[in-house]
Design a protein around this motif. Structure first.
Motif, PDB file in Angstrom:
ATOM      1  N   ASP A  28       0.861  -1.171   0.000  1.00 31.80           N
ATOM      2  CA  ASP A  28       0.000   0.000   0.000  1.00 31.80           C
ATOM      3  C   ASP A  28       0.904   1.230   0.000  1.00 31.80           C
ATOM      4  OD1 ASP A  28      -2.313   1.513   0.111  1.00 31.80           O
ATOM      5  OD2 ASP A  28      -3.105   0.556   1.905  1.00 31.80           O
ATOM      6  N   TRP A  29       0.319   2.417  -0.165  1.00 32.35           N
ATOM      7  CA  TRP A  29       1.136   3.621  -0.280  1.00 32.35           C
ATOM      8  C   TRP A  29       2.018   3.921   0.934  1.00 32.35           C
ATOM      9  CZ3 TRP A  29      -0.087   6.952   3.544  1.00 32.35           C
ATOM     10  CH2 TRP A  29      -1.408   6.981   4.024  1.00 32.35           C
ATOM     11  N   PRO A  30       1.669   3.485   2.176  1.00 35.22           N
ATOM     12  CA  PRO A  30       2.600   3.788   3.274  1.00 35.22           C
ATOM     13  C   PRO A  30       3.907   2.998   3.249  1.00 35.22           C
ATOM     14  CG  PRO A  30       0.362   3.397   4.104  1.00 35.22           C
ATOM     15  CD  PRO A  30       0.404   2.923   2.685  1.00 35.22           C
ATOM     16  N   ASP A  31       4.031   1.995   2.386  1.00 28.72           N
ATOM     17  CA  ASP A  31       5.174   1.085   2.463  1.00 28.72           C
ATOM     18  C   ASP A  31       6.518   1.779   2.291  1.00 28.72           C
ATOM     19  OD1 ASP A  31       3.387  -0.934   2.827  1.00 28.72           O
ATOM     20  OD2 ASP A  31       3.576  -1.800   0.833  1.00 28.72           O
ATOM     21  N   PHE A  32       6.565   2.863   1.542  1.00 27.99           N
ATOM     22  CA  PHE A  32       7.850   3.459   1.168  1.00 27.99           C
ATOM     23  C   PHE A  32       8.378   4.412   2.229  1.00 27.99           C
ATOM     24  CE2 PHE A  32       5.372   2.443  -2.628  1.00 27.99           C
ATOM     25  CZ  PHE A  32       6.247   1.591  -3.275  1.00 27.99           C
ATOM     26  N   GLY A  33       7.669   5.526   2.477  1.00 30.89           N
ATOM     27  CA  GLY A  33       8.177   6.528   3.400  1.00 30.89           C
ATOM     28  C   GLY A  33       7.738   6.337   4.832  1.00 30.89           C
ATOM     29  N   ASP A  34       6.628   5.666   5.037  1.00 34.03           N
ATOM     30  CA  ASP A  34       6.097   5.460   6.381  1.00 34.03           C
ATOM     31  C   ASP A  34       6.662   4.177   6.983  1.00 34.03           C
ATOM     32  OD1 ASP A  34       4.317   4.436   8.483  1.00 34.03           O
ATOM     33  OD2 ASP A  34       2.974   6.077   7.971  1.00 34.03           O
ATOM     34  N   VAL A  35       6.260   3.035   6.441  1.00 36.33           N
ATOM     35  CA  VAL A  35       6.634   1.750   7.039  1.00 36.33           C
ATOM     36  C   VAL A  35       8.144   1.521   6.977  1.00 36.33           C
ATOM     37  CG1 VAL A  35       6.282  -0.740   6.976  1.00 36.33           C
ATOM     38  CG2 VAL A  35       4.374   0.802   6.467  1.00 36.33           C
ATOM     39  N   MET A  36       8.746   1.705   5.793  1.00 36.81           N
ATOM     40  CA  MET A  36      10.163   1.381   5.657  1.00 36.81           C
ATOM     41  C   MET A  36      11.035   2.325   6.488  1.00 36.81           C
ATOM     42  SD  MET A  36      12.256   0.284   2.249  1.00 36.81           S
ATOM     43  CE  MET A  36      11.913   1.793   1.337  1.00 36.81           C
ATOM     44  N   SER A  37      10.683   3.606   6.570  1.00 36.16           N
ATOM     45  CA  SER A  37      11.473   4.536   7.379  1.00 36.16           C
ATOM     46  C   SER A  37      11.362   4.196   8.857  1.00 36.16           C
ATOM     47  CB  SER A  37      11.020   5.976   7.129  1.00 36.16           C
ATOM     48  OG  SER A  37      11.355   6.390   5.817  1.00 36.16           O
ATOM     49  N   ARG A  38      10.154   3.906   9.323  1.00 39.85           N
ATOM     50  CA  ARG A  38       9.983   3.515  10.727  1.00 39.85           C
ATOM     51  C   ARG A  38      10.784   2.252  11.031  1.00 39.85           C
ATOM     52  NH1 ARG A  38       4.829   5.550  13.239  1.00 39.85           N
ATOM     53  NH2 ARG A  38       3.437   6.326  11.598  1.00 39.85           N
ATOM     54  N   GLN A  39      10.741   1.292  10.104  1.00 37.28           N
ATOM     55  CA  GLN A  39      11.390   0.015  10.376  1.00 37.28           C
ATOM     56  C   GLN A  39      12.905   0.108  10.263  1.00 37.28           C
ATOM     57  OE1 GLN A  39       7.517  -2.784   9.480  1.00 37.28           O
ATOM     58  NE2 GLN A  39       9.386  -3.215   8.349  1.00 37.28           N
ATOM     59  N   LEU A  40      13.405   0.969   9.379  1.00 35.49           N
ATOM     60  CA  LEU A  40      14.841   1.235   9.359  1.00 35.49           C
ATOM     61  C   LEU A  40      15.274   1.808  10.703  1.00 35.49           C
ATOM     62  CD1 LEU A  40      17.655   1.689   8.134  1.00 35.49           C
ATOM     63  CD2 LEU A  40      16.773   3.843   7.164  1.00 35.49           C
ATOM     64  N   GLN A  41      14.546   2.791  11.197  1.00 34.46           N
ATOM     65  CA  GLN A  41      14.879   3.381  12.486  1.00 34.46           C
ATOM     66  C   GLN A  41      14.799   2.335  13.597  1.00 34.46           C
ATOM     67  OE1 GLN A  41      12.135   6.334  14.082  1.00 34.46           O
ATOM     68  NE2 GLN A  41      13.851   7.515  14.905  1.00 34.46           N
TER      69      GLN A  41
END
Length: 568
Positions: A41-54
Motif C-alpha cells: 500500500d502507499w505507506p510502504d515506502f516513506g512510512d513503514v520502511m522509514s519507521r522500520q529502518l529506524q
C-alpha cells in the motif's frame, strides 16, 4: 529470567526480516481473509520502511545484533530521495502515486537523523539539511502540500532532534513555525487541554512529544506546562496498564489500542519524567511491563495462509502468521491482539484492498521496537558521578549492571563497576518505610528524596540489594467510547505487573462499527485471536536467573536529561 527488554527487540527481527517481498519492501496491510494475505500500500515506502529502518538501528543498539535487512532499507530509503530537494517521493505504482507526502518526510527525517547519529556520514548530513531547507521554503511560501494540522505537528519531534544532533538552526525555525500553527493559528488542542474534536491518539501524541522537546530546547515553560496538562488528559482516558484508545471520540462500540500510540505515550512520559515530573516513571514502567509487551505478536496461527499461492506484485499469502511473529498490534483490546473484525470502511487504498478485515497495520512494525528502545535507554542513567535507576528493569551500563526480580519478588540488584552515588526510584505500590537496601558490607544508609531512595556514595565492586514487598491486588476497570458500549475487566496485579485480565460480563460477540456502518465481530471477552495476559506463571515466587544483557554505551540518545541536585 529477570525483566530485560533486549529479548523483545531481538524477537522483532523475525518480523522485520520476513514480512517483506523479494525486493525487501515491507507490507503495510495484513488481512484476516481466507487465506490470510499481506498487501502493499502507499505507506510502504516513506512510512513503514522509514519507521522500520529506524527500529532496526535502535534494535542493534539494544541487542548488539544487526538485522540483515537494515543496510538494505538504508539504501532503499536513500534511493527514494529526490536529488534536488531530498524529499522522499513515493514511486508511481498501481497502489501509490509519485508524491512527496509530508507525513513521509516526518518519519524519514527522524530515521535519517537516527542513521546519521549512528554512522556520522557527512554526505547524509548534507541530504538531511537539504530536506529541511526544502520543507522550510515550502512553509514560508505557504506551499506545504499535504501538511494539514495533524501532519504539521507530526514532524516537530523529527525537526527538534535534527536541530540538536546536527546543530542545524533552520530545523528549529521550522519546528517553531509548526508549534505556533498547532497551538495558536489552527489549534489542535482545546483551551481546557483536551483534544479538539477528538482525534487520532498517535498523531496527537507525536505532536506533543515534539512540542515538549521544542519547549525544552527553547526554554518555554508555558508551552511545557501546557504539554504536561495534555499528557495528564491522555492519562485520564487511558488505563494504568498502558491500554489507550487509538481514536478519541469514536461514535461506535469499538475501542482499540495502537502500538504507535503506545510508543509516543512512552516517549512523552519519558521526556516529562526526565524534566521535572519523575512521578511519570511509574506510568512508563507499568505500560512497558504490560500492554507494550502484550502488543508484540507471539502467535499468528489464527491467520491461515496458503503457501501454494505464488506472490504477486502487490500480495503474498505465504506463512503470514509465522512472518508476523515479532510484529506489533495495530488494534488490540485488553484481552486480544485484535479488538474487532473491521474493514475500517476501506478509507485508504484501492478497490483491491476493500471489504477485508484488517488484522494489522504495519506502521506499528517499527514503532514497537522504537518503544522498547525509549524505555531501555531511560531505565537507568549515569551522569555527574551518580547512577539513577528510574525503572525496575534490567540494564547494563559501563558503570553498573542492574537486574530486577519483580514480579517474582521485590528485589533489585545493582553491581557497581566504578564508585558513584546511587539512587533508586521507589515503586508506587511501595511506601518508603517498606523499602530497604543492603550490600556486602551490611545495611546501606539511605534516605527518601521525593520518590527515590538515595543511597549515597558507594564503592567500586559493591553489590547493592534493594528489597520491598510485591503485593497482589485487584482493580475493576472499564473501557469504551462515551455513550456507547462499555467493556469491564477485573485486573489482577502483582506489583507493577498485570497477572490476569478477566473480562466481566463482556459476552457480546458483535458491536457497531461506525467505519463499516454495521455490526462486526468483537473480541473483548475470552474468545478471539491472540489471547493476551496469559500470565499465571508469574504468580510463583521462584527467583529467576539474571537475564543476559547488552551494554548501553551511551550513544544514540535522543533525550535531554535535566541534572538534579544531590539532596542535602
Amino acid at each position: 529470567c529477570t525483566f530485560a527488554l533486549e529479548p523483545y527487540a531481538r524477537n522483532s527481527y523475525n518480523y522485520l526480516t520476513r514480512m517483506v517481498d523479494e525486493d525487501y519492501l515491507p507490507y503495510f496491510n495484513i488481512f484476516w481473509s481466507d487465506p490470510a494475505e499481506a498487501a502493499h500500500d502507499w505507506p510502504d515506502f516513506g512510512d513503514v520502511m522509514s519507521r522500520q529502518l529506524q527500529g532496526a538501528i535502535m534494535g542493534r543498539y539494544m541487542t548488539g545484533e544487526e538485522a540483515s535487512i537494515e543496510p538494505v532499507w538504508y539504501r532503499k530509503v536513500l534511493s527514494l530521495l529526490d536529488p534536488e530537494t531530498d524529499l522522499l517521493f513515493r514511486p508511481e505504482t498501481t497502489y501509490s502515486k509519485h508524491v512527496a507526502d509530508m507525513g513521509d518526510q516526518a518519519l524519514t527525517l527522524y530515521a535519517l537523523v537516527t542513521a546519521y547519529v549512528d554512522n556520522g556520514d557527512l554526505e547524509l548530513r548534507k541530504r538531511i539539511c537539504r530536506m529541511v531547507d526544502t520543507l522550510l521554503a515550502k512553509a514560508r511560501s505557504g506551499r506545504s502540500e499535504g501538511a494539514g494540522t495533524f501532519i504539521s505537528g507530526f514532524i516537530i519531534k523529527s525537526l527538534t532532534v535534527c536541530a540538536r544532533h546536527l546543530g542545524y538552526e533552520p530545523a528549529l525555525e521550522l519546528a517553531g513555525m509548526l508549534v505556533a500553527q498547532v497551538f495558536d493559528e489552527r489549534p489542535l488542542f482545546s483551551p481546557d487541554n483536551t483534544f479538539r474534536h477528538g482525534g487520532h491518539m498517535h498523531g496527537n501524541l507525536r505532536t506533543l512529544v515534539g512540542a515538549a522537546d521544542y519547549a525544552l530546547t527553547t526554554g518555554d515553560p508555558v508551552l511545557y506546562s501546557r504539554v504536561d496538562a495534555l499528557y495528564r488528559y491522555v492519562r485520564s482516558v487511558s488505563t494504568h496498564f498502558g491500554f489507550l484508545p487509538e481514536a478519541i471520540g469514536r461514535k461506535d462500540d469499538i475501542v482499540s489500542c495502537e502500538t504507535c500510540a503506545i510508543m509516543d505515550y512512552l516517549g512523552l512520559a519519558t521526556t516529562l519524567a526526565n524534566h521535572g515530573h519523575p512521578e511519570y516513571w511509574g506510568d512508563v514502567e507499568r505500560t512497558v511491563r504490560n500492554h507494550m509487551i502484550e502488543s508484540q505478536v507471539v502467535d499468528g496461527s489464527w491467520l491461515k495462509s496458503d503457501p501454494s499461492r505464488p506472490d504477486t506484485y502487490q500480495f503474498t499469502w505465504r506463512d503470514i502468521g509465522e512472518r508476523m511473529v515479532g510484529g506489533y498490534a495495530g488494534w488490540s483490546s485488553p484481552t486480544h491482539i485484535l479488538a474487532a473484525r473491521e474493514t475500517l470502511g476501506a478509507h485508504w487504498g484501492g478497490p483491491e484492498l476493500h471489504d477485508k478485515t484488517r488484522a494489522f497495520q504495519n506502521c506499528c512494525g517499527g514503532s514497537g521496537t522504537h518503544a522498547f528502545f525509549i524505555v531501555w535507554k531511560n531505565a537507568a542513567r549515569f551522569a555527574d558521578g551518580r547512577l539513577s535507576v528510574h525503572m525496575h528493569i534490567d540494564k547494563l551500563l559501563p558503570q553498573a549492571e542492574i537486574h530486577c526480580y519483580q514480579p517474582y519478588e521485590g528485589l533489585l540488584t545493582v553491581s557497581l563497576k566504578e564508585p558513584c552515588a546511587v539512587r533508586v526510584r521507589i515503586p508506587e505500590f511501595v511506601s518508603p518505610d517498606q523499602i530497604a537496601a543492603t550490600s556486602d558490607s551490611g545495611t546501606v544508609e539511605s534516605r527518601v528524596w521525593g520518590n527515590y531512595l538515595e543511597l549515597g556514595p558507594q564503592p567500586r565492586g559493591a553489590t547493592i540489594q534493594v528489597t520491598y514487598p510485591v503485593p497482589v491486588t485487584t482493580e475493576e476497570i472499564s473501557i469504551g467510547n462515551p455513550g456507547f458500549r462499555q467493556y469491564h475487566y477485573r485486573v489482577t496485579w502483582k506489583g507493577d505487573t498485570v497477572m490476569r485480565m478477566e473480562p466481566v460480563g463482556n459476552d457480546d460477540t458483535t458491536g457497531y462499527s461506525d467505519f463499516d456502518k454495521r455490526q462486526v465481530p468483537i473480541f473483548y471477552g475470552e474468545e478471539g485471536p491472540g489471547r493476551l495476559y496469559q500470565r499465571d506463571h508469574l504468580l510463583s515466587n521462584v527467583r529467576p536467573e539474571p537475564a543476559p544483557l547488552h551494554e548501553d554505551s551511551g550513544a544514540l540518545d535522543f533525550w535531554y536529561v535535566t541534572r538534579t541536585k544531590q539532596p542535602g
